[in-house]
Design an enzyme around this catalytic site. Structure first.
Site, short mmCIF file in Angstrom:
data_model
loop_
_atom_site.label_atom_id
_atom_site.label_comp_id
_atom_site.label_asym_id
_atom_site.label_seq_id
_atom_site.Cartn_x
_atom_site.Cartn_y
_atom_site.Cartn_z
N CYS A 2 0.82 -1.19 0.00
CA CYS A 2 0.00 0.00 0.00
C CYS A 2 0.86 1.25 0.00
CB CYS A 2 -0.90 0.01 1.24
SG CYS A 2 -1.78 -1.53 1.54
N ASP A 104 -2.46 -9.12 7.69
CA ASP A 104 -1.22 -9.29 8.45
C ASP A 104 -0.88 -8.02 9.23
OD1 ASP A 104 -0.85 -8.26 5.74
OD2 ASP A 104 1.27 -8.14 6.24
N ILE A 301 12.99 -9.37 -18.91
CA ILE A 301 13.27 -8.22 -19.76
C ILE A 301 14.34 -8.61 -20.77
CG2 ILE A 301 14.18 -5.86 -19.84
CD1 ILE A 301 13.19 -5.52 -16.95
#
Length: 671
Positions: A2, A104, A301
């Site tokens: 977040c 969590d 990549i």
């Protein structure tokens, strides 16, 4: 995973505008597109906000932050992951704790209530940053994980403390000033930062393994910082010598790494893996496939330059593990076309466009429907994988060897990958008196950047340059290092300690990690930086980390059964994007950016650089008389010049509070 933000005022009676907290969350919507929350305690002069990316507990309301304790005394916002949290929850529940979510994050409240912060931190395993307000102490704690995997910034304003996951979150608050410091500008131009600092005046980072404590006393915040964990290698005489049981360490590394991988596969959403052609990511993919016994999604990549492309080995590893392999192939123009957008996320300059490549890869991961990948970051730091470590091992740790063996080592050093001379390795030996005094030598890892100081200083505008004319960037960095962690340590341990404190946190985990991954709402989990594994790796004797011509020897042997033979035998290849001088099309893209950001008008308007020196730098870069190693260094310097101008555009010339307000309106996020 977040984004977090908060305000803690000097005076509890000072008003906090809830919409400011919402705007601070909105400007980092990329970190948390799945919802937002905020809480203000007006009588306490404190407010937190949160932008949520759902990975554990997908219920929209149940896991919504900020969290409050049942008695209302504590308020928490958290970014990151705590592993082994189910065991901790079960233990706390048996002690009478009542959880309101499956998240969590909530374990922090219950651990803190029972044990206090110091002991709580010993229970936390993973990558995290959080803010915790304790009303009974009238104190806000800002806590960052042991290696600095998750970012956390703070600044003291006239009104109080402002914190957030990114610089732009702080700048969304109108009380926060947005201006470069002279020292910060200097360090942006030479790439290596002073730990805990930023490019901007007054804005700091919570250092890895540290707690910032802000306590209100007599209408003023008293702010202190305390270390709770550090990179603690054994004393040199405590390392086992040639009598060490090699197999014991091989088995121990394998066991600890597998455990770290298993913990990081915990999620309520699918988990993939980044896959380059290196031992680190191949080991992570192999262990993930073995642990899940399923086909793991792997993302690679690929560059259009054979000298820098690792896809053939990655493909071999993907086939061996039956992975669902996704390759993103990048061309020269792809990188500089996205340079400006990438720097909006990195919030610092980058010496190589690998950061852009990682940004574009995280976008593809997101579009493929994945929110979580496991990565190989941290392996080189723990097991001495970089050419700089091998150089320091030879120059400062092998004095006891016979001349014949020293000559063999010297030959191996000279054979090191020349692609990185001028970038990851200095063109010529550079000595910092401050580092020599602090630890006995100047680590090879900081030499290429500190050696840029003579080139960077003239590039600064005259008034900025005057402020740092007597400033020693090497001393500023060396002064932050804990002498107790250097004294009596083996030279290789000292070199690794410095890299972990500077390059790992300031580059690899920033513009090569969290910032470009979370730019596209994608969480990267590095199992190698599990602190249980790290604390074991610190004890591996230096001669088992680098053995003969094999760097990361003990890891290589631990993963031997998983790795393709060509990779097991291969020398370390540092993952980089092709520099601009290697491709005419890429150089044209650089020139196009320079027309916008390094024009005379743009440079003089920003007031950061000396335009005449900018012109001279480009002329030097285009000279056929400049050796390749110097062109590599000049590529980096030009990237930094572009970078500071782009950062000025994003965060100084742009009205960030207004941009945050507009973003909140677009999202429909209102207080």
């Amino acid at each position: 995973m977040c984004g977090i933000a908060g305000i803690f005022q000097h005076q509890p009676s000072t008003t906090i505008t809830p919409q400011t907290l919402v705007n601070m969350a909105a400007i980092m919507h990329h970190r948390g597109p799945d919802g937002f929350g905020y809480q203000v305690q007006p009588e306490q002069g404190v407010g937190f906000s949160h932008a949520r990316l759902t990975i554990i507990d997908l219920d929209e309301n149940r896991g919504k932050q900020p969290f409050r304790s049942d008695d209302g005394n504590l308020m928490l916002v958290h970014n990151g992951e705590f592993y082994d949290f189910k065991r901790i929850r079960a233990d706390l529940t048996a002690q009478g704790a009542r959880f309101r979510s499956k998240s969590d994050s909530e374990i922090v409240l219950h651990l803190y209530q029972r044990f206090g912060l110091a002991e709580t931190l010993t229970h936390l395993r993973g990558e995290f940053a959080f803010g915790l307000y304790d009303r009974s102490e009238d104190t806000t704690y800002l806590v960052r994980d042991r290696f600095g995997i998750k970012p956390l910034y703070y600044v003291e304003t006239d009104e109080g403390l402002v914190f957030g996951s990114e610089l732009k979150v702080l700048f969304a608050n109108p009380a926060v000033k947005r201006e470069f410091s002279a020292e910060g500008l200097y360090h942006q131009l030479i790439q290596v930062m002073v730990p805990g600092s930023t490019a901007f005046e007054g804005v700091k980072q919570v250092a890895p393994g540290h707690v910032v404590k802000a306590t209100r006393k007599n209408g003023k915040l008293e702010i202190t910082e305390e270390k709770y964990w550090d990179v603690d290698f054994p004393l040199e005489q405590d390392h086992e010598g040639d009598e060490a049981d090699e197999q014991k360490y091989i088995d121990g590394v394998r066991e600890k790494l597998l455990e770290a991988v298993q913990h990081r596969l915990t999620a309520d959403v699918p988990v993939g893996c980044y896959l380059s052609g290196g031992i680190d990511s191949c080991a992570i993919l192999g262990l993930s496939a073995a642990a899940t016994q399923t086909s793991v999604k792997a993302f690679t990549i690929g560059f259009d330059s054979a000298a820098y492309d690792e896809t053939p080995i990655a493909q071999e590893m993907a086939e061996a593990t039956k992975a669902d392999h996704h390759i993103m192939r990048l061309k020269a123009n792809d990188l500089y076309d996205h340079f400006v957008k990438t720097l909006w996320h990195t919030e610092r300059t980058i010496y190589n466009t690998l950061g852009v490549a990682k940004y574009l890869m995280s976008k593809e991961v997101h579009e493929a429907g994945y929110k979580v990948v496991l990565t190989g970051e941290g392996s080189d730091e723990l097991f001495a994988g970089y050419p700089a470590f091998r150089k320091d091992m030879f120059m400062h740790g092998l004095d006891h060897l016979p001349e014949s063996e020293r000559q063999e080592w010297q030959a191996l050093l000279e054979k090191n990958n020349k692609l990185f001379k001028g970038a990851m390795l200095a063109r010529e030996e550079f000595v910092s008196p401050a580092f020599n005094t602090k630890m006995g030598f100047t680590p090879s890892c900081v030499q290429p950047w500190l050696s840029c100081a003579d080139a960077a200083l003239p590039l600064m505008a005259a008034d900025r340059r005057a402020q740092v004319v007597d400033y020693d960037p090497g001393k500023a960095i060396a002064d932050t290092l804990d002498q107790d962690m250097l004294n009596g340590r083996h030279p290789l341990d000292r070199a690794q300690y410095v890299w972990i404190k500077t390059m790992l946190e300031g580059q690899i985990l920033t513009w090569g990690g969290d910032r470009v991954d979370m730019a596209n709402s994608m969480e990267a989990r590095p199992p190698f930086l599990d602190h249980h594994l790290a604390e074991y790796a610190f004890k591996v004797p230096p001669h088992l980390r680098i053995k003969g011509n094999k760097e990361k020897y003990v890891l290589r042997e631990a993963m031997k059964g998983l790795l393709p033979e060509v990779l097991y035998k291969r020398e370390k290849f540092a993952f980089m994007a092709p520099p601009a001088h290697t491709d005419p099309e890429k150089w044209k893209a650089v020139e196009k950016l320079a027309e916008q950001f390094l024009s005379k008008q743009a440079v003089e308007s920003a007031g950061l650089l000396d335009y005449d020196e900018v012109v001279r730098t480009f002329e030097k870069h285009q000279s056929d008389e400049v050796p390749i190693e110097e062109k590599v260094q000049l590529d980096a310097v030009i990237n930094h010049m572009l970078g500071v101008q782009v950062l000025h555009h994003h965060f100084v010339a742009t009205d960030v509070p207004a941009a945050a307000q507009k973003r909140a309106e677009e999202l429909g996020w209102h207080a």
